[in-house]
Structures are given as C-alpha cells and as structure tokens.
Enzyme design. Sequence first.
Site, PDB file in Angstrom:
ATOM      1  N   CYS A 169      -8.486 -12.027  -6.455  1.00 45.21           N
ATOM      2  CA  CYS A 169      -7.809 -10.874  -7.038  1.00 45.21           C
ATOM      3  C   CYS A 169      -7.952 -10.962  -8.543  1.00 45.21           C
ATOM      4  O   CYS A 169      -7.794 -12.043  -9.116  1.00 45.21           O
ATOM      5  CB  CYS A 169      -6.339 -10.872  -6.633  1.00 45.21           C
ATOM      6  SG  CYS A 169      -5.407  -9.502  -7.346  1.00 45.21           S
TER       7      CYS A 169
ATOM      8  N   HIS B 290      -5.554  -5.102   0.883  1.00 38.12           N
ATOM      9  CA  HIS B 290      -5.314  -5.857  -0.358  1.00 38.12           C
ATOM     10  C   HIS B 290      -4.879  -4.908  -1.483  1.00 38.12           C
ATOM     11  O   HIS B 290      -3.870  -5.158  -2.159  1.00 38.12           O
ATOM     12  CB  HIS B 290      -6.589  -6.621  -0.748  1.00 38.12           C
ATOM     13  CG  HIS B 290      -6.494  -7.349  -2.048  1.00 38.12           C
ATOM     14  ND1 HIS B 290      -6.570  -8.718  -2.139  1.00 38.12           N
ATOM     15  CD2 HIS B 290      -6.331  -6.893  -3.327  1.00 38.12           C
ATOM     16  CE1 HIS B 290      -6.439  -9.084  -3.412  1.00 38.12           C
ATOM     17  NE2 HIS B 290      -6.309  -7.993  -4.156  1.00 38.12           N
ATOM     18  N   GLU B 291      -5.634  -3.822  -1.672  1.00 41.34           N
ATOM     19  CA  GLU B 291      -5.330  -2.909  -2.786  1.00 41.34           C
ATOM     20  C   GLU B 291      -3.998  -2.197  -2.576  1.00 41.34           C
ATOM     21  O   GLU B 291      -3.220  -2.040  -3.518  1.00 41.34           O
ATOM     22  CB  GLU B 291      -6.461  -1.891  -2.978  1.00 41.34           C
ATOM     23  CG  GLU B 291      -7.805  -2.494  -3.387  1.00 41.34           C
ATOM     24  CD  GLU B 291      -7.714  -3.451  -4.560  1.00 41.34           C
ATOM     25  OE1 GLU B 291      -6.848  -3.276  -5.430  1.00 41.34           O
ATOM     26  OE2 GLU B 291      -8.519  -4.403  -4.603  1.00 41.34           O
TER      27      GLU B 291
ATOM     28  N   HIS C 152      -0.845  -4.006  -3.518  1.00 38.91           N
ATOM     29  CA  HIS C 152      -0.469  -3.982  -4.936  1.00 38.91           C
ATOM     30  C   HIS C 152       0.558  -2.875  -5.203  1.00 38.91           C
ATOM     31  O   HIS C 152       1.405  -3.017  -6.096  1.00 38.91           O
ATOM     32  CB  HIS C 152      -1.693  -3.721  -5.817  1.00 38.91           C
ATOM     33  CG  HIS C 152      -2.535  -4.941  -6.088  1.00 38.91           C
ATOM     34  ND1 HIS C 152      -2.084  -6.008  -6.825  1.00 38.91           N
ATOM     35  CD2 HIS C 152      -3.814  -5.240  -5.743  1.00 38.91           C
ATOM     36  CE1 HIS C 152      -3.048  -6.916  -6.917  1.00 38.91           C
ATOM     37  NE2 HIS C 152      -4.112  -6.481  -6.263  1.00 38.91           N
TER      38      HIS C 152
HETATM   39 NI    NI Z   1      -5.926  -7.595  -6.225  1.00 40.47          NI
END
Ligand code: NI
Length: 229
Positions: free
Chosen positions: A151, A193-194, A197
């Site tokens: 990341c 994953h995104e 966030h």
């Molecule tokens: Ni990331």
Amino acid sequence: LVTVFCIQGCATGGKEPVRSTGMLWFGLQPCQYKRWQKDLRSPVTNFSLTMAVHTILKMGDLRLFRAVRPVTEFGTDALRQLVADMHDTMRAAMGAGLAAPQIGVDRQVVVFGSDVPNPRYPDRPLVPATVLINPVITPVGDEEALDWEGCLSVPGLRGRVPRWSHIRYTGYDMQGNAIERDVDGFHARVVQHECDHLAGILYPMRMRDFTQFGFTEVLFPEMDPGLDD
Ligand code: NI
C-alpha cells in the site's frame, strides 16, 4: 527534460498550491499529455506542464482511519480535478490504485487499474482503468483467497491478506453513471483494498497471520527497491 509544476503539501488542507519544479521521470501517457497541453502556463517555456502530484499520507495519520463521505454532486469541475490529481499521484508512485483519503480528501472516490501493465505487479492480470465513486461491495459466495499486498500509505512493507475471492461491486463514474461489475481474483482484491480505505481500514487491519507481514526487502530481496511502494 520536462519541467513539472507539482502541488506540494496540498494534503495538509492548504488551498494555495505551492509551485516547485522537478524533472519528469516517468513516461507520458498520451491522455496526460493532451490534458497537460491544455494547461501550458507560459508561451515561452512550451515544455512546462502542469500536474498535481499530492503527498500520500502514511499509516499513523488519523485521516487514513476515518470513514469518508459520499460524493453528492457528479460531473463537477471539483470532482474532475480530484480524479485528475489522484491519477497523477497514483502514476507518479506507480500504484495499482489510490483512494481519496490517501491524499487527505474526505470523499468516497477511488481510482485503480491501468490499460498497461503495472511495473510493481508485472505478472498480474490487467485491471481496467476505473474511477469508482460511492462504491458498495457484496461478496459472491464465501470463498476467501490469501495473497500479498502493498500500500502506498504503508511504504516498504508487504503482507499476505485474506480477501473475498469473488465479489460484485457497484458505484458511479464521474458523470454519475452506474457501474456494476462481477469480478474475481486480482481485480476483486484491488477493489476490496481501495474501498477499505474509504472505511478507514488499511490492509494490516485485515491480516490474521502477522508472520506474513514484513519488509519488502526481506520478504522479496530480488524485488527492485525502486519499484517498492
Ligand atoms: Ni492502499
């Protein structure tokens, strides 16, 4: 050599861009060049281009740990500028994806994918270049997969992270058109994953086995450190 004006410190909330010059060290994408051409600032220095590579927040910054707000207005100049800045920042860092909170912006916007292979993940299948706004992810089935992730907000480290193998995701593009996709594998991993966030979740918070969390230079000594995030 190409002169680039970078906006520095913009993630700290300052609205006034501070200009500094640097050399363009990565290749121009045709679409970027076209956009930058429109932004030429000086009739004399015709090779001066404008872009906005923001500072990427690192783990520990509390702005990475908040759930951010949905976008309510589509097709605006502000949204176009945010997405352009996110693309510039992601490409400069050679990331596979970037979420707005990583540049300190409290909105549900992620960008990911590329129409050319990512040097950080050269063997991975291509994920189409996507702008995804106000996303919702639904797992399809209950199968999980473990694989390595990095990341840009957790530089120098890699971890093996469990994710849903197969998901359906919905959301909107910049104009407010609906997006709906059914994906698996690496594409599904990148999206999870995104979108994490946007909920204030970094990948180490998804891990269950910390023996599989470590420094890239130790875990993958053969990896070019220049390609490390
Ligand atoms: Ni990331």
